[in-house]
Structure formats: C-alpha cells, structure tokens
Motif scaffolding. Structure first.
Motif, PDB file in Angstrom:
ATOM      1  N   ALA A  32      -8.758  -6.948  -0.053  1.00 21.80           N
ATOM      2  CA  ALA A  32      -8.772  -5.945  -0.305  1.00 21.80           C
ATOM      3  C   ALA A  32      -8.261  -4.599  -0.161  1.00 21.80           C
ATOM      4  O   ALA A  32      -7.056  -3.911  -0.645  1.00 21.80           O
ATOM      5  CB  ALA A  32      -9.047  -5.727  -2.394  1.00 21.80           C
ATOM      6  N   THR A  33      -9.008  -4.206   0.382  1.00 21.12           N
ATOM      7  CA  THR A  33      -8.689  -2.786   1.132  1.00 21.12           C
ATOM      8  C   THR A  33      -8.019  -2.875   1.757  1.00 21.12           C
ATOM      9  O   THR A  33      -7.009  -1.940   1.815  1.00 21.12           O
ATOM     10  CB  THR A  33     -10.336  -2.674   1.600  1.00 21.12           C
ATOM     11  N   GLY A  91      -4.709  -3.280   0.889  1.00 17.93           N
ATOM     12  CA  GLY A  91      -4.590  -1.881  -0.376  1.00 17.93           C
ATOM     13  C   GLY A  91      -3.500  -0.524   0.735  1.00 17.93           C
ATOM     14  O   GLY A  91      -2.961  -0.078   0.703  1.00 17.93           O
ATOM     15  N   LEU A  92      -4.133  -0.982   1.840  1.00 22.54           N
ATOM     16  CA  LEU A  92      -4.238   0.436   2.992  1.00 22.54           C
ATOM     17  C   LEU A  92      -2.679   0.177   3.723  1.00 22.54           C
ATOM     18  O   LEU A  92      -1.691   1.052   3.645  1.00 22.54           O
ATOM     19  CB  LEU A  92      -4.794   0.681   3.488  1.00 22.54           C
ATOM     20  N   THR A 150       0.058  -2.044   2.306  1.00 24.26           N
ATOM     21  CA  THR A 150       1.105  -1.485   1.141  1.00 24.26           C
ATOM     22  C   THR A 150       1.882  -0.531   0.915  1.00 24.26           C
ATOM     23  O   THR A 150       2.294  -0.437   1.084  1.00 24.26           O
ATOM     24  CB  THR A 150      -0.010  -2.315   0.335  1.00 24.26           C
ATOM     25  N   VAL A 151       0.582   0.979   1.226  1.00 21.80           N
ATOM     26  CA  VAL A 151       0.815   2.657   0.988  1.00 21.80           C
ATOM     27  C   VAL A 151       1.634   1.990   2.970  1.00 21.80           C
ATOM     28  O   VAL A 151       3.094   3.145   2.138  1.00 21.80           O
ATOM     29  CB  VAL A 151      -0.262   2.988   1.233  1.00 21.80           C
ATOM     30  N   SER A 187      -5.458   1.331   7.856  1.00 20.21           N
ATOM     31  CA  SER A 187      -5.444  -0.142   7.563  1.00 20.21           C
ATOM     32  C   SER A 187      -5.944  -0.658   9.073  1.00 20.21           C
ATOM     33  O   SER A 187      -6.443  -1.919   8.474  1.00 20.21           O
ATOM     34  CB  SER A 187      -4.261  -0.974   7.687  1.00 20.21           C
ATOM     35  N   VAL A 240       2.576  -8.883   4.235  1.00 23.36           N
ATOM     36  CA  VAL A 240       3.155  -7.581   2.801  1.00 23.36           C
ATOM     37  C   VAL A 240       4.565  -7.121   3.399  1.00 23.36           C
ATOM     38  O   VAL A 240       4.454  -6.650   3.056  1.00 23.36           O
ATOM     39  CB  VAL A 240       1.582  -7.032   2.335  1.00 23.36           C
TER      40      VAL A 240
END
Length: 590
Positions: free
Chosen positions: A39-40, A43-44, A46-47, A96, A162
């Motif tokens: 998830a980390t 998430g990174l 995705t940003v 990431s 992603v």
C-alpha cells in the motif's frame, strides 16, 4: 521452433513442483503478510504519477494558447507549474523505488525463511528418494533467480499498473477519441502476448528442472566419487552428465527463441500506438473534432503509456522465470504436511518392518522381504557377515532410508514419511560418525534441545561421564569447540554426541557400533557411558562384536539381505545354525 521433448522423471526422483493455483495462493499469502508495504509503494507512486500528468496538460494548454494567440504571460506560469510537477514526481518516484526495494527484500527474506523451515521439516525418506541435488538447486539457483523478481519485478509491476490506469484515465478525460487511437496496437499486443505466455511458463519450469537435474547428477557423482572410480563408472557418469546438460541447454535455447520473437513484436505495438494517435488525432484536429492543445496532450499521454506498458511486459516476463522458480520452492510445501496428517502420528513405540525390500540402485535390492518386530523396551541385535545388509536395515529402522517396497512403521505410522524433527525425537541412530560443530560447547549440546538450561546440559554431560573434561575446558560450557576452537578427542566427541542423545531423549536407539573406531581403552570407557544412555530404551544393535548380541533379548541373523535366524542367544546356539557358527568363530578368535 518446437519445444524439446519432456522426458518423464522417475516416480520418486524429484521433489514436487507446485501447480499454478498453489503458486497464486502462496503469492496471495505473501501479499497479505506485506499489504502495508504494498500500500505504501502504490500510494507513493500514485502521487508521482499524478504529478507526471501535470506536464502534458500544461503543455497542451500552452500550445492551445499559442494557437489562439493568447499565450502572452502564460509561458512563465506554465514553466513554473511544469517544474513544480517534475520536482514532485521525481521526489515521490525516488521514495516509491526506495520503499519498493525494501519491500522486495522483506518479501524475499520471508520466502527464504518459509523454504528453509519447510525443507528442514521434510521427512528423511523424502529427501533420500529425491537426492540432495534437487533440494540444493532449489535453495540456491531458484532462490537466486527469484531474487530479481521479488526485489524488482513485484514492486515495479505494481508501480507500472498504477501508471497505466492513471495515464489512461487522463487520456480519456482529455479526449475519448484519442484514447481509442492510443489502443490501436492493443490487438497485436494481446495476440502475441497470449502466444508467448501460453508457452513460456512451462518452458521456464522445464529449464529450471533441467538445471536441477544437472546439479543432481554432478552432486551424486562427486559424493560417490570413490565408488565411481572403483567400479569404473566414469564414462557412464560423464555420458549421463552430458545428456542432462544437453536437455537443459535445449530448453535454454527454446526460451531464448520465445523472447526473440515476442520482444520485437511488442516494440512494434508501441510505435503503432504513438503513430496512430498522431496521424488519426491530426485528422481529428483537421476536422475540428479535437483542438490542437488536446491533440498535443493526447500524444504526450500516449507516449507516456509506452514506459509503464513496457515495464509490465518486461517484468511479467521476468515473473515467468520467477514463477517457475517459485513453483519449485512452493512445491516443497506440497509434500504432505506431517503436522496435519493424522496418519503420520505414531500410536505407541513399537517399531515394525513388514516385507521390506530396499536397494541403492533400481532393480538391485540388498534387502529382500525383511520382516521384524521390535517391541518397546526390548533389545534386538542384528548380526551377520559383512555386506549382509545389517547397517542398511538399521538405517531403515531409524527412518534414514525409505523402503523401496513394504513398510517400516513406528506406532503404526510410516517412519520415513515423518518430519525429521519428529523422527529424531522418537528414534536416533548412533554410529561411528560424530560431529563437533563450530561454536561453544553449550551451542553444540543445545542442537538436541534448544530450550535446555545449564543444569540440564551438565546433567547430560554427567550421564555420559563427560562432565570432568567439560569442566576442565578454559571457559567451561562457553568454550569454543570445533574448527579453530578447543580440539576434542574422538572419544570426547562421541561423548558429546551421546550427551545430545540424553537431551533429545528418544525412546528408541539404533546402534551401529559407535565405539568400533576408538582405541580399546577409550572404547571400554565409552561403552560404560553408552550403557547409561541405553537404560530404559528400545535398542536395535548392529553387532559386529558378538558380546553385544549375547546380551540382547533377541537376535536376528542377516544373511544376503534376508533374516535367516531369529531368537534369543541360547536357542540359536543350541540350534547349531549360522549364528552358532559365528559365535564359535568369534569365541575362537578371542
């Protein structure tokens, strides 16, 4: 090019290879264990991807302004937005990748630990049938091949997927028409990928199995080098090795051919996507269906799809290699789990061999229809001429070997299928081989029982008459022994092995003349130590010295792989058969 022929392995020559559903299930298990890390990373990135989408939008807007003649004063603002987005993208991409690398190492460590724990628990009979080469290959070559997939492919695939989703979303928002043109190469990509991935997984598995077969043959040849030389089997072993190497390299060539066909086709689909977006998008712009700014952004987004799609295909291909190795590692887990198999739980301490046949080579049995019943607490002696099969039978009764036919059971459960730890807790083989491992004396003793305290360790040493020399060591239990440490005599090393037995506390012992290689004085002293260890236990003694047989409850005479006589000492002497002849010969020699 046709794939090489798959040659069938013998029914019990290799450890199992996991099925695809089993590999996927294990992959899901690892994903659940490390869902926070995944998830980390997602998430990174995705940003980072969202920041990367700003650039094409800004450039498209700027191009539209230039076309409309309203760009004055907007260039500086566009550059500022572009640089800010680029900085955010670079920062979060770096984070990431860092977290992805850490995640990969954590998953790989978890996988290594799972494999090691399961390998150590494998039943001795399974390992005996499979040989060491296959397991060694899985623990070295397959782990190494999988390392790249786990460290890089898994996090990179998550990141690339992603990116594809977000870029496609941006392309649809910019212009649905341009999103369709960007997918013009998709049919070709799907068709060639389907062709490749239908062939690749099994081919990579066969390639790994071929390499393992090479390792197995080499390990067996080196391990039995003296026997190979004595029996003049060198040419035969070289020919076998050459054949295994040819089979392995045939699969190597085939997988290389698959990649050489697939990769160029994939590259052509990227060019089609960008070219189609540019040409068809230009036609749309000429007809006024899209403006030039949207066309610019759409082409840049189509170009942005190339890298993540390329990464997905590249790492998915890498995962085919990794999946083949993972299937071999997970296959070790598919050996029946003895902890959950009720059929492998002994009920009682009786050791039985029923119609046992065994051979070290196919079709060349050294034991023929052996049946033996060892009652709990009894002492059974195996006697007979050298080469009769006594030591082989002893190793079968100790669970070291698995019978080729028939069964050897402990409390009704098949001994060779039990996990090694359970077998050693129930039955132990004591022979001339003894090992002093590098480490402290305490560490050497705790190999038998990790939770033993110093009081129990000293009690075990005292039980085998070893406390005196152990206390005389420079640092007592903390003294380093083994290579580079304090040297132990052969008698002391054997006492150390017996102390481990006291700590492990097995109820059944198989003795293969543990004192025969020691000098007579040391042997007599050690036999006194051994007698304390034997008290209250079931004993199967392979008797090269017949005074051991004299003290046994029952004697089994082994000749040419068969039990020719069975009974107590007085009865066999009175019978005047093979045992009586051995007894008279031994008495005369003394």
């Amino acid at each position: 090019m046709k794939p090489p022929l798959i040659k069938e392995q013998g029914p019990a020559t290799m450890l199992p290879v996991a099925s695809s559903p089993a590999v996927r299930a294990y992959g899901r298990l690892l994903a659940r264990r490390h869902r926070g890390g995944f998830a980390t990373v997602v998430g990174l990135h995705t940003v980072a991807t969202l920041a990367g989408l700003v650039g094409p939008a800004v450039l498209g807007s700027l191009v539209e302004s230039l076309a409309a003649g309203t760009a004055q004063g907007r260039i500086g603002s566009a550059v500022a937005w572009y640089l800010a987005a680029l900085s955010v993208q670079a920062a979060f991409t770096g984070l990431s990748r860092l977290r992805g690398g850490v995640l990969g190492e954590e998953v790989l460590a978890d996988l290594r630990e799972d494999f090691l724990v399961r390998s150590v628990a494998l039943p001795p009979g399974v390992l005996e049938r499979a040989g060491t080469g296959d397991l060694v290959s899985r623990g070295t070559t397959d782990i190494d091949r999988l390392a790249k997939s786990v460290r890089e492919a898994v996090p990179e695939l998550a990141v690339a997927m992603v990116s594809v989703v977000l870029v496609l979303g941006a392309l649809v928002i910019t212009s649905p028409l341009l999103a369709l043109t960007a997918l013009i190469g998709l049919p070709l990509l799907l068709a060639t990928s389907r062709w490749y991935f239908r062939r690749a997984p099994q081919s990579y598995r066969s390639e790994s199995a071929g390499y393992a077969a090479v390792n197995t043959v080499l390990a067996e040849t080196v391990d039995a080098g003296r026997t190979v030389e004595a029996l003049r089997l060198g040419d035969e072993r070289v020919a076998l090795t050459d054949r295994k190497i040819r089979e392995w390299t045939d699969w190597e060539r085939y997988t290389l051919w698959l990649r050489s066909v697939w990769f160029p086709t994939v590259d052509s689909t990227y060019a089609l996507a960008v070219l189609g977006t540019l040409l068809i998008g230009g036609l749309f712009a000429f007809r006024g269906w899209v403006d030039v700014g949207r066309l610019t952004a759409g082409v840049l987004y189509a170009q942005a799809l190339v890298h993540p799609v390329s990464m997905i295909l590249r790492w998915y291909d890498e995962l085919q290699i990794g999946q083949a190795s993972l299937a071999r590692l997970v296959g070790v887990r598919e050996v029946t789990d003895p902890e959950t198999d009720d059929a492998l739980r002994p009920e009682g301490r009786r050791v039985e061999a029923v119609d046992v046949r065994f051979g070290y080579r196919e079709g060349a049995d050294v034991l023929h229809g052996i049946t033996l019943d060892v009652a709990p607490g009894s002492r059974v002696a195996l006697v007979g001429p050298s080469g009769a099969g006594k030591s082989t039978l002893g190793r079968l009764l100790a669970g070291i070997y698995a019978p080729g036919r028939g069964r050897v059971t402990l409390g009704g459960a098949p001994l060779a299928r039990m996990p090694a730890e359970r077998v050693r807790a129930e039955v132990a083989l004591v022979n001339q081989e003894h090992h002093v491992f590098v480490g402290t004396l305490r560490d050497n003793l705790r190999l038998a029982r990790a939770d033993a305290d110093d009081t129990e360790l000293r009690a075990a040493l005292t039980a085998v008459d070893a406390a005196e020399w152990a206390d005389a060591l420079p640092e007592g239990l903390d003294t380093e022994v083994g290579s580079g440490g304090a040297a132990l005599t052969p008698a002391q090393a054997q006492q150390l092995a017996l102390a481990r037995l006291v700590l492990a506390d097995p109820h059944t012992l198989v003795l293969d003349e543990a004192t025969s290689l020691l000098d007579p004085r040391a042997a007599r002293h050690l036999e006194r130590s051994l007698s304390r260890v034997l008290a209250g236990r079931t004993v199967v003694a392979i008797a090269h010295r017949l005074h051991t047989a004299h003290d046994a409850d029952v004697i089994a005479v082994v000749e040419q792989g068969r039990i020719s006589e069975y009974g107590p000492h007085p009865e066999l002497v009175a019978a005047g058969g093979p045992y009586a002849a051995l007894w008279r010969s031994w008495r005369d020699e003394r």
